[in-house]
Write a protein that holds these residues in place. Structure first.
Motif, PDB file in Angstrom:
ATOM      1  N   PHE A 117       0.826  -1.218   0.000  1.00  0.00           N
ATOM      2  CA  PHE A 117       0.000   0.000   0.000  1.00  0.00           C
ATOM      3  C   PHE A 117       0.862   1.271   0.000  1.00  0.00           C
ATOM      4  O   PHE A 117       0.687   2.136  -0.878  1.00  0.00           O
ATOM      5  CB  PHE A 117      -0.953  -0.029   1.191  1.00  0.00           C
ATOM      6  N   PRO A 118       1.811   1.431   0.936  1.00  0.00           N
ATOM      7  CA  PRO A 118       2.643   2.647   0.888  1.00  0.00           C
ATOM      8  C   PRO A 118       3.536   2.713  -0.345  1.00  0.00           C
ATOM      9  O   PRO A 118       3.784   3.809  -0.873  1.00  0.00           O
ATOM     10  CB  PRO A 118       3.470   2.571   2.183  1.00  0.00           C
ATOM     11  N   ILE A 119       4.018   1.550  -0.815  1.00  0.00           N
ATOM     12  CA  ILE A 119       4.841   1.567  -2.029  1.00  0.00           C
ATOM     13  C   ILE A 119       4.013   2.027  -3.223  1.00  0.00           C
ATOM     14  O   ILE A 119       4.468   2.815  -4.057  1.00  0.00           O
ATOM     15  CB  ILE A 119       5.452   0.178  -2.293  1.00  0.00           C
ATOM     16  N   ILE A 121       1.413   4.006  -3.139  1.00  0.00           N
ATOM     17  CA  ILE A 121       1.209   5.450  -2.993  1.00  0.00           C
ATOM     18  C   ILE A 121       2.447   6.205  -3.456  1.00  0.00           C
ATOM     19  O   ILE A 121       2.358   7.218  -4.172  1.00  0.00           O
ATOM     20  CB  ILE A 121       0.870   5.796  -1.527  1.00  0.00           C
ATOM     21  N   LEU A 122       3.615   5.726  -3.060  1.00  0.00           N
ATOM     22  CA  LEU A 122       4.863   6.375  -3.452  1.00  0.00           C
ATOM     23  C   LEU A 122       5.025   6.396  -4.965  1.00  0.00           C
ATOM     24  O   LEU A 122       5.410   7.419  -5.549  1.00  0.00           O
ATOM     25  CB  LEU A 122       6.042   5.641  -2.810  1.00  0.00           C
ATOM     26  N   THR A 179      -2.863  -0.140  -6.298  1.00  0.00           N
ATOM     27  CA  THR A 179      -2.874   1.049  -5.443  1.00  0.00           C
ATOM     28  C   THR A 179      -2.373   2.254  -6.223  1.00  0.00           C
ATOM     29  O   THR A 179      -2.996   3.335  -6.208  1.00  0.00           O
ATOM     30  CB  THR A 179      -1.989   0.835  -4.201  1.00  0.00           C
ATOM     31  N   SER A 180      -1.275   2.087  -6.919  1.00  0.00           N
ATOM     32  CA  SER A 180      -0.731   3.163  -7.736  1.00  0.00           C
ATOM     33  C   SER A 180      -1.699   3.572  -8.842  1.00  0.00           C
ATOM     34  O   SER A 180      -1.935   4.757  -9.084  1.00  0.00           O
ATOM     35  CB  SER A 180       0.609   2.727  -8.339  1.00  0.00           C
ATOM     36  N   VAL A 206      -5.042  11.746   1.864  1.00  0.00           N
ATOM     37  CA  VAL A 206      -5.801  10.974   2.851  1.00  0.00           C
ATOM     38  C   VAL A 206      -7.306  11.151   2.678  1.00  0.00           C
ATOM     39  O   VAL A 206      -8.076  10.184   2.794  1.00  0.00           O
ATOM     40  CB  VAL A 206      -5.366  11.385   4.277  1.00  0.00           C
ATOM     41  N   ILE A 210      -7.134   8.619  -1.654  1.00  0.00           N
ATOM     42  CA  ILE A 210      -7.299   7.245  -1.164  1.00  0.00           C
ATOM     43  C   ILE A 210      -8.778   6.834  -1.127  1.00  0.00           C
ATOM     44  O   ILE A 210      -9.118   5.738  -1.599  1.00  0.00           O
ATOM     45  CB  ILE A 210      -6.628   7.070   0.213  1.00  0.00           C
TER      46      ILE A 210
END
Length: 290
Positions: A117-119, A121-122, A179-180, A206, A210
Protein backbone atom coordinates in the motif's frame (compact mmCIF):
# COMPACT_ATOMS: atom_id res chain seq x y z
CA UNK A 1 33.26 -21.76 -38.58
CA UNK A 2 30.33 -24.06 -39.26
CA UNK A 3 30.06 -24.97 -35.55
CA UNK A 4 29.74 -21.28 -34.66
CA UNK A 5 26.83 -20.93 -37.05
CA UNK A 6 24.95 -24.02 -35.87
CA UNK A 7 25.78 -24.03 -32.16
CA UNK A 8 26.21 -21.16 -29.72
CA UNK A 9 29.96 -20.90 -29.02
CA UNK A 10 31.11 -22.24 -25.66
CA UNK A 11 33.65 -19.44 -25.37
CA UNK A 12 30.88 -16.86 -25.30
CA UNK A 13 28.96 -18.52 -22.47
CA UNK A 14 29.30 -17.43 -18.87
CA UNK A 15 28.33 -19.01 -15.55
CA UNK A 16 27.33 -16.89 -12.55
CA UNK A 17 25.54 -19.67 -10.65
CA UNK A 18 28.33 -20.23 -8.13
CA UNK A 19 28.82 -16.50 -7.61
CA UNK A 20 25.14 -15.94 -6.80
CA UNK A 21 24.82 -19.06 -4.63
CA UNK A 22 28.00 -18.33 -2.68
CA UNK A 23 26.96 -14.73 -2.19
CA UNK A 24 23.54 -15.68 -0.77
CA UNK A 25 25.07 -18.35 1.48
CA UNK A 26 27.70 -15.93 2.78
CA UNK A 27 25.05 -13.28 3.41
CA UNK A 28 22.94 -15.81 5.28
CA UNK A 29 25.88 -16.89 7.47
CA UNK A 30 26.94 -13.34 8.27
CA UNK A 31 23.43 -12.29 9.28
CA UNK A 32 22.24 -15.52 10.87
CA UNK A 33 21.06 -13.87 14.10
CA UNK A 34 19.01 -11.31 12.16
CA UNK A 35 17.30 -14.01 10.09
CA UNK A 36 16.65 -16.07 13.24
CA UNK A 37 14.83 -13.09 14.77
CA UNK A 38 12.69 -12.74 11.64
CA UNK A 39 12.03 -16.48 11.63
CA UNK A 40 10.88 -16.46 15.27
CA UNK A 41 8.62 -13.48 14.61
CA UNK A 42 7.04 -15.14 11.57
CA UNK A 43 6.50 -18.46 13.36
CA UNK A 44 4.98 -16.66 16.35
CA UNK A 45 2.65 -14.61 14.12
CA UNK A 46 1.41 -17.52 12.04
CA UNK A 47 0.94 -19.76 15.06
CA UNK A 48 -0.93 -16.90 16.75
CA UNK A 49 -3.29 -16.61 13.78
CA UNK A 50 -3.74 -20.38 13.72
CA UNK A 51 -4.48 -20.48 17.48
CA UNK A 52 -7.02 -17.67 17.09
CA UNK A 53 -8.80 -19.44 14.23
CA UNK A 54 -8.73 -22.72 16.17
CA UNK A 55 -10.24 -20.97 19.21
CA UNK A 56 -13.37 -20.18 17.19
CA UNK A 57 -15.78 -23.16 17.30
CA UNK A 58 -16.25 -24.71 13.87
CA UNK A 59 -19.98 -24.01 13.82
CA UNK A 60 -19.45 -20.36 14.77
CA UNK A 61 -16.77 -20.01 12.09
CA UNK A 62 -19.19 -21.34 9.47
CA UNK A 63 -21.99 -19.09 10.78
CA UNK A 64 -19.75 -16.02 10.53
CA UNK A 65 -18.87 -16.84 6.92
CA UNK A 66 -22.56 -17.41 6.12
CA UNK A 67 -23.50 -14.01 7.57
CA UNK A 68 -20.64 -12.27 5.76
CA UNK A 69 -21.61 -13.99 2.52
CA UNK A 70 -25.24 -12.91 2.89
CA UNK A 71 -24.14 -9.37 3.68
CA UNK A 72 -21.72 -8.79 0.82
CA UNK A 73 -23.74 -10.64 -1.84
CA UNK A 74 -27.16 -9.54 -0.50
CA UNK A 75 -28.41 -13.05 -1.28
CA UNK A 76 -29.13 -15.56 1.47
CA UNK A 77 -28.52 -18.63 -0.68
CA UNK A 78 -24.98 -17.44 -1.46
CA UNK A 79 -24.07 -17.26 2.23
CA UNK A 80 -25.60 -20.69 2.80
CA UNK A 81 -23.55 -22.05 -0.10
CA UNK A 82 -20.35 -20.72 1.48
CA UNK A 83 -21.32 -22.43 4.73
CA UNK A 84 -21.93 -25.70 2.86
CA UNK A 85 -18.47 -25.46 1.30
CA UNK A 86 -16.83 -25.08 4.71
CA UNK A 87 -18.95 -27.92 6.11
CA UNK A 88 -17.70 -30.12 3.25
CA UNK A 89 -14.09 -29.30 4.16
CA UNK A 90 -14.74 -30.27 7.78
CA UNK A 91 -16.53 -33.45 6.74
CA UNK A 92 -13.51 -34.42 4.64
CA UNK A 93 -11.35 -34.27 7.78
CA UNK A 94 -9.41 -31.25 6.52
CA UNK A 95 -10.56 -28.54 8.94
CA UNK A 96 -7.23 -28.20 10.75
CA UNK A 97 -5.33 -28.26 7.45
CA UNK A 98 -7.61 -25.51 6.17
CA UNK A 99 -6.85 -23.37 9.22
CA UNK A 100 -3.11 -23.87 8.70
CA UNK A 101 -3.46 -22.77 5.08
CA UNK A 102 -5.59 -19.78 6.03
CA UNK A 103 -3.01 -18.75 8.64
CA UNK A 104 -0.26 -18.48 6.00
CA UNK A 105 -2.59 -16.73 3.56
CA UNK A 106 -3.77 -14.19 6.13
CA UNK A 107 -0.22 -13.46 7.29
CA UNK A 108 1.08 -13.05 3.73
CA UNK A 109 -1.85 -10.85 2.67
CA UNK A 110 -1.48 -8.62 5.73
CA UNK A 111 2.25 -8.28 5.05
CA UNK A 112 1.62 -7.61 1.36
CA UNK A 113 -0.90 -4.89 2.17
CA UNK A 114 1.32 -3.27 4.82
CA UNK A 115 4.23 -3.13 2.36
CA UNK A 116 2.42 -2.78 -0.96
CA UNK A 117 0.00 0.00 0.00
CA UNK A 118 2.64 2.65 0.89
CA UNK A 119 4.84 1.57 -2.03
CA UNK A 120 1.88 1.98 -4.38
CA UNK A 121 1.21 5.45 -2.99
CA UNK A 122 4.86 6.38 -3.45
CA UNK A 123 4.84 5.23 -7.08
CA UNK A 124 1.68 7.21 -7.77
CA UNK A 125 3.14 10.42 -6.32
CA UNK A 126 6.74 10.01 -7.52
CA UNK A 127 6.90 9.22 -11.23
CA UNK A 128 10.68 8.85 -11.17
CA UNK A 129 10.34 6.07 -8.60
CA UNK A 130 7.56 4.51 -10.67
CA UNK A 131 9.82 4.31 -13.75
CA UNK A 132 12.48 2.54 -11.69
CA UNK A 133 10.19 0.12 -9.84
CA UNK A 134 7.93 -0.84 -12.77
CA UNK A 135 10.53 -3.12 -14.45
CA UNK A 136 11.16 -4.77 -11.08
CA UNK A 137 7.44 -5.45 -10.68
CA UNK A 138 7.30 -6.85 -14.22
CA UNK A 139 10.18 -9.19 -13.34
CA UNK A 140 8.53 -10.28 -10.08
CA UNK A 141 5.24 -10.99 -11.84
CA UNK A 142 6.72 -13.03 -14.70
CA UNK A 143 9.36 -14.93 -12.72
CA UNK A 144 8.44 -18.63 -12.22
CA UNK A 145 7.15 -19.17 -8.69
CA UNK A 146 9.72 -21.87 -7.89
CA UNK A 147 12.51 -19.29 -8.25
CA UNK A 148 11.23 -17.45 -5.15
CA UNK A 149 11.56 -20.58 -3.04
CA UNK A 150 15.30 -21.07 -3.50
CA UNK A 151 16.66 -17.85 -1.89
CA UNK A 152 13.97 -18.04 0.80
CA UNK A 153 15.13 -21.54 1.78
CA UNK A 154 18.81 -20.51 1.64
CA UNK A 155 18.13 -17.62 4.03
CA UNK A 156 15.57 -19.17 6.40
CA UNK A 157 15.74 -22.94 5.93
CA UNK A 158 12.61 -24.98 5.30
CA UNK A 159 9.28 -24.36 7.02
CA UNK A 160 6.59 -21.70 7.17
CA UNK A 161 9.00 -18.73 7.24
CA UNK A 162 10.36 -19.14 3.69
CA UNK A 163 6.82 -20.04 2.58
CA UNK A 164 5.53 -16.73 3.94
CA UNK A 165 8.39 -14.76 2.38
CA UNK A 166 8.01 -16.38 -1.04
CA UNK A 167 4.23 -15.97 -0.96
CA UNK A 168 4.51 -12.30 0.03
CA UNK A 169 7.00 -11.51 -2.74
CA UNK A 170 4.74 -13.24 -5.27
CA UNK A 171 1.47 -11.71 -4.02
CA UNK A 172 2.56 -8.13 -3.32
CA UNK A 173 2.77 -7.06 -6.99
CA UNK A 174 -0.97 -6.54 -7.68
CA UNK A 175 -1.30 -4.63 -4.40
CA UNK A 176 1.40 -2.19 -5.49
CA UNK A 177 0.16 -1.89 -9.07
CA UNK A 178 -3.52 -1.36 -8.32
CA UNK A 179 -2.87 1.05 -5.44
CA UNK A 180 -0.73 3.16 -7.74
CA UNK A 181 -3.21 2.85 -10.61
CA UNK A 182 -6.19 3.76 -8.41
CA UNK A 183 -4.56 6.93 -7.10
CA UNK A 184 -3.39 7.88 -10.62
CA UNK A 185 -6.95 7.58 -11.94
CA UNK A 186 -8.53 10.00 -9.46
CA UNK A 187 -10.31 12.80 -11.35
CA UNK A 188 -7.97 15.76 -11.79
CA UNK A 189 -10.84 18.20 -11.28
CA UNK A 190 -11.46 16.72 -7.83
CA UNK A 191 -7.80 17.23 -6.96
CA UNK A 192 -7.89 20.80 -8.25
CA UNK A 193 -10.97 21.49 -6.14
CA UNK A 194 -9.26 20.10 -3.03
CA UNK A 195 -6.22 22.28 -3.70
CA UNK A 196 -8.41 25.33 -4.26
CA UNK A 197 -9.99 24.83 -0.83
CA UNK A 198 -6.54 24.88 0.77
CA UNK A 199 -5.84 21.18 1.26
CA UNK A 200 -2.22 20.20 1.70
CA UNK A 201 -0.69 17.33 -0.26
CA UNK A 202 -1.13 14.98 2.70
CA UNK A 203 -4.74 16.08 3.30
CA UNK A 204 -5.55 15.61 -0.37
CA UNK A 205 -4.03 12.13 -0.32
CA UNK A 206 -5.80 10.97 2.85
CA UNK A 207 -9.19 12.65 2.36
CA UNK A 208 -9.56 12.63 -1.43
CA UNK A 209 -7.25 10.34 -3.37
CA UNK A 210 -7.30 7.24 -1.16
CA UNK A 211 -11.11 7.27 -0.63
CA UNK A 212 -11.68 7.78 -4.36
CA UNK A 213 -9.23 4.98 -5.21
CA UNK A 214 -10.53 2.57 -2.58
CA UNK A 215 -12.49 0.30 -4.99
CA UNK A 216 -9.36 -0.19 -7.10
CA UNK A 217 -7.25 -0.72 -3.97
CA UNK A 218 -9.72 -3.35 -2.74
CA UNK A 219 -9.42 -5.06 -6.12
CA UNK A 220 -5.68 -5.15 -5.43
CA UNK A 221 -6.37 -6.84 -2.10
CA UNK A 222 -8.58 -9.37 -3.89
CA UNK A 223 -5.87 -10.16 -6.43
CA UNK A 224 -3.26 -10.40 -3.67
CA UNK A 225 -5.40 -13.00 -1.90
CA UNK A 226 -5.78 -15.00 -5.11
CA UNK A 227 -2.03 -14.86 -5.78
CA UNK A 228 -1.35 -16.05 -2.23
CA UNK A 229 -3.79 -18.93 -2.72
CA UNK A 230 -1.97 -19.99 -5.88
CA UNK A 231 1.24 -20.45 -3.85
CA UNK A 232 -0.33 -22.88 -1.37
CA UNK A 233 0.68 -26.09 -3.15
CA UNK A 234 4.03 -24.69 -4.32
CA UNK A 235 5.11 -23.70 -0.80
CA UNK A 236 4.34 -27.20 0.45
CA UNK A 237 7.55 -28.24 -1.30
CA UNK A 238 9.55 -26.27 1.30
CA UNK A 239 7.62 -27.51 4.32
CA UNK A 240 4.54 -25.28 4.55
CA UNK A 241 1.87 -27.40 6.23
CA UNK A 242 -1.79 -27.31 5.30
CA UNK A 243 -3.87 -28.35 2.33
CA UNK A 244 -0.93 -27.96 -0.03
CA UNK A 245 1.11 -30.48 1.95
CA UNK A 246 -1.75 -33.00 1.73
CA UNK A 247 -1.78 -32.61 -2.05
CA UNK A 248 2.02 -32.94 -2.23
CA UNK A 249 2.05 -36.12 -0.14
CA UNK A 250 -0.78 -37.62 -2.20
CA UNK A 251 1.03 -36.71 -5.42
CA UNK A 252 4.24 -38.39 -4.26
CA UNK A 253 2.25 -41.50 -3.43
CA UNK A 254 0.11 -41.25 -6.62
CA UNK A 255 -3.08 -41.36 -4.53
CA UNK A 256 -5.72 -39.60 -6.60
CA UNK A 257 -8.46 -39.88 -4.01
CA UNK A 258 -6.34 -38.37 -1.26
CA UNK A 259 -5.31 -35.45 -3.48
CA UNK A 260 -8.84 -34.72 -4.71
CA UNK A 261 -10.35 -33.64 -1.39
CA UNK A 262 -7.71 -31.03 -0.42
CA UNK A 263 -7.73 -29.84 -4.04
CA UNK A 264 -11.48 -29.24 -3.91
CA UNK A 265 -11.05 -27.60 -0.49
CA UNK A 266 -8.51 -25.13 -1.90
CA UNK A 267 -10.95 -24.29 -4.70
CA UNK A 268 -13.74 -23.71 -2.17
CA UNK A 269 -11.58 -21.42 -0.02
CA UNK A 270 -10.46 -19.49 -3.10
CA UNK A 271 -14.08 -19.04 -4.24
CA UNK A 272 -15.19 -17.84 -0.80
CA UNK A 273 -12.32 -15.37 -0.38
CA UNK A 274 -12.67 -14.13 -3.96
CA UNK A 275 -16.42 -13.54 -3.79
CA UNK A 276 -16.30 -11.91 -0.35
CA UNK A 277 -13.56 -9.45 -1.34
CA UNK A 278 -15.28 -8.73 -4.65
CA UNK A 279 -18.48 -8.10 -2.69
CA UNK A 280 -16.63 -5.59 -0.50
CA UNK A 281 -15.41 -3.83 -3.65
CA UNK A 282 -19.00 -3.72 -4.90
CA UNK A 283 -20.16 -2.20 -1.59
CA UNK A 284 -17.53 0.52 -1.88
CA UNK A 285 -18.64 1.33 -5.42
CA UNK A 286 -22.31 1.47 -4.45
CA UNK A 287 -21.85 3.67 -1.38
CA UNK A 288 -21.57 7.02 -3.23
CA UNK A 289 -24.82 6.27 -5.06
CA UNK A 290 -26.85 5.22 -2.00
Amino acid sequence: MKDYLLKFPDAWQFDVNDVIDNGIKAFSRNHREFFNIIKKGVVFSIHGIKDFLSFIPWWLFILIIVLIGCRVSRKKHVGILYGAMLFFIGSAGLWDHMLQTLSIIIASVVLSVLLGFPIGILLALKKDAERIVRPILDLMQTMPTFVYLIPAVMLFGVGITPALMATTIYAIVPMIRLTSHGIDQVDKEVLEAATAFGSTTLQTLVKVQIPQALPTIMTGVNQTIMMAMSMVVTCAIIGAEGLGMEILVATNRTEMGKALMPGISIVFIAVILDRITQGLVGDRERMPNE
